[in-house]
Write a protein that holds these residues in place. Structure first.
Motif, short mmCIF file in Angstrom:
data_model
loop_
_atom_site.label_atom_id
_atom_site.label_comp_id
_atom_site.label_asym_id
_atom_site.label_seq_id
_atom_site.Cartn_x
_atom_site.Cartn_y
_atom_site.Cartn_z
N LYS A 95 -45.90 12.15 36.38
CA LYS A 95 -44.50 12.59 36.44
C LYS A 95 -44.26 13.75 35.47
CE LYS A 95 -42.42 8.17 37.47
NZ LYS A 95 -41.71 7.04 36.93
N ALA A 96 -44.80 13.64 34.27
CA ALA A 96 -44.64 14.70 33.27
C ALA A 96 -45.31 15.99 33.76
CB ALA A 96 -45.23 14.27 31.93
N LYS A 97 -46.46 15.88 34.43
CA LYS A 97 -47.14 17.06 34.98
C LYS A 97 -46.28 17.70 36.07
CE LYS A 97 -51.15 18.01 33.84
NZ LYS A 97 -51.50 18.99 32.80
N VAL A 98 -45.61 16.88 36.88
CA VAL A 98 -44.72 17.40 37.93
C VAL A 98 -43.54 18.15 37.28
CG1 VAL A 98 -43.08 16.76 39.76
CG2 VAL A 98 -45.35 15.68 39.67
N VAL A 99 -42.93 17.52 36.28
CA VAL A 99 -41.81 18.15 35.57
C VAL A 99 -42.27 19.47 34.94
CG1 VAL A 99 -40.24 17.95 33.59
CG2 VAL A 99 -40.55 16.02 35.17
N ALA A 100 -43.43 19.47 34.32
CA ALA A 100 -43.96 20.69 33.69
C ALA A 100 -44.18 21.79 34.73
CB ALA A 100 -45.26 20.37 32.94
N ALA A 101 -44.76 21.43 35.88
CA ALA A 101 -45.02 22.42 36.93
C ALA A 101 -43.71 22.97 37.50
CB ALA A 101 -45.87 21.80 38.04
N THR A 102 -42.74 22.10 37.71
CA THR A 102 -41.43 22.51 38.25
C THR A 102 -40.73 23.43 37.25
OG1 THR A 102 -41.28 20.41 39.40
CG2 THR A 102 -39.24 21.64 39.17
N THR A 103 -40.78 23.06 35.98
CA THR A 103 -40.15 23.86 34.92
C THR A 103 -40.84 25.22 34.81
OG1 THR A 103 -39.58 21.86 33.71
CG2 THR A 103 -39.56 23.91 32.45
N ARG A 104 -42.16 25.22 34.87
CA ARG A 104 -42.93 26.46 34.76
C ARG A 104 -42.57 27.41 35.92
NH1 ARG A 104 -44.44 28.16 30.80
NH2 ARG A 104 -45.93 26.60 30.15
N ALA A 106 -39.71 27.58 37.52
CA ALA A 106 -38.35 28.08 37.33
C ALA A 106 -38.21 28.94 36.07
CB ALA A 106 -37.37 26.91 37.27
N HIS A 107 -38.99 28.64 35.06
CA HIS A 107 -38.92 29.32 33.75
C HIS A 107 -40.33 29.66 33.29
CE1 HIS A 107 -34.71 28.06 33.48
NE2 HIS A 107 -35.12 26.88 33.90
N PRO A 108 -40.89 30.76 33.80
CA PRO A 108 -42.29 31.09 33.50
C PRO A 108 -42.60 31.24 32.01
CG PRO A 108 -41.42 32.52 35.22
CD PRO A 108 -40.28 31.70 34.72
N ASN A 109 -41.59 31.57 31.20
CA ASN A 109 -41.84 31.77 29.77
C ASN A 109 -41.53 30.54 28.92
OD1 ASN A 109 -42.67 34.45 30.19
ND2 ASN A 109 -40.53 35.12 30.25
N ALA A 110 -41.22 29.44 29.57
CA ALA A 110 -40.90 28.21 28.82
C ALA A 110 -42.10 27.78 27.98
CB ALA A 110 -40.51 27.09 29.78
N LYS A 111 -41.80 27.24 26.81
CA LYS A 111 -42.86 26.70 25.95
C LYS A 111 -42.89 25.19 26.17
CE LYS A 111 -43.49 30.51 23.29
NZ LYS A 111 -43.57 31.50 24.35
N VAL A 121 -45.90 9.03 27.38
CA VAL A 121 -46.17 10.46 27.52
C VAL A 121 -44.92 11.18 27.08
CG1 VAL A 121 -46.76 12.30 29.14
CG2 VAL A 121 -47.71 10.02 29.46
N ILE A 122 -45.09 12.15 26.18
CA ILE A 122 -43.96 12.91 25.66
C ILE A 122 -44.16 14.36 26.08
CG2 ILE A 122 -42.75 13.65 23.57
CD1 ILE A 122 -44.28 11.03 22.34
N LEU A 123 -43.17 14.90 26.78
CA LEU A 123 -43.19 16.30 27.21
C LEU A 123 -42.05 17.01 26.52
CD1 LEU A 123 -44.25 18.61 29.03
CD2 LEU A 123 -42.65 17.79 30.78
N GLU A 124 -42.39 18.00 25.67
CA GLU A 124 -41.37 18.81 25.00
C GLU A 124 -41.29 20.14 25.74
OE1 GLU A 124 -42.62 19.20 20.95
OE2 GLU A 124 -42.20 17.11 20.50
N VAL A 125 -40.07 20.53 26.09
CA VAL A 125 -39.85 21.78 26.81
C VAL A 125 -38.82 22.61 26.05
CG1 VAL A 125 -39.10 22.84 28.98
CG2 VAL A 125 -40.31 20.64 29.02
N CYS A 126 -39.16 23.87 25.77
CA CYS A 126 -38.22 24.81 25.15
C CYS A 126 -38.08 26.00 26.10
CB CYS A 126 -38.73 25.29 23.80
SG CYS A 126 -38.80 23.97 22.58
N ILE A 127 -36.86 26.20 26.58
CA ILE A 127 -36.61 27.27 27.56
C ILE A 127 -35.91 28.43 26.87
CG2 ILE A 127 -35.38 27.87 29.70
CD1 ILE A 127 -35.80 24.95 30.57
#
Length: 127
Positions: A95-104, A106-111, A121-127
């Protein structure tokens, strides 16, 4: 005394391709000491796309995408604790990999930074 038997868990995780699943499992095993892909997994005739094995999971666990959903298969006998841990943790990881791919997308420069512990599993996203 419990007997060995194949269990099949159909998850609610949908919309994942087989190739995404295989990549996610390969990424997951890098986070788990001593875990590897099991090319000799025997699923008693059950279809599967990829399987893993480790010292704590000697009988292994298999994964497949069936009708668009993630399915987990395996025999928990004599490895119940690790089987349950992974049965819960691996879908979280995917699920975290799906969220990361979806975020990437939409926001190619997201960290993004993903960390996997024994139970979460902890996914940190900075947009």
């Amino acid at each position: 005394n419990r007997m060995s038997h194949m269990s099949i868990y159909r998850t609610q995780l949908k919309g994942i391709t087989t190739s995404f699943l295989i990549k996610a499992i390969n990424d997951f095993i890098k986070t788990q000491e001593g875990m590897r892909i099991d090319n000799n997994y025997y699923a008693r005739g059950e279809k599967f796309d990829i399987a893993v094995v480790s010292r704590l999971l000697p009988r292994g666990m298999a994964f497949s995408i069936e009708r668009g959903c993630l399915v987990i298969k395996g025999d928990a006998w004599n490895q119940e604790e690790e089987f349950e841990r992974l049965r819960n943790l691996i879908p979280q990881f995917i699920k975290a990999k799906v969220v990361a791919a979806t975020t990437r997308a939409a926001h190619p420069n997201a960290k993004m930074q993903m960390k996997t512990t024994q139970h979460e599993v902890i996914l940190e996203v900075c947009i």
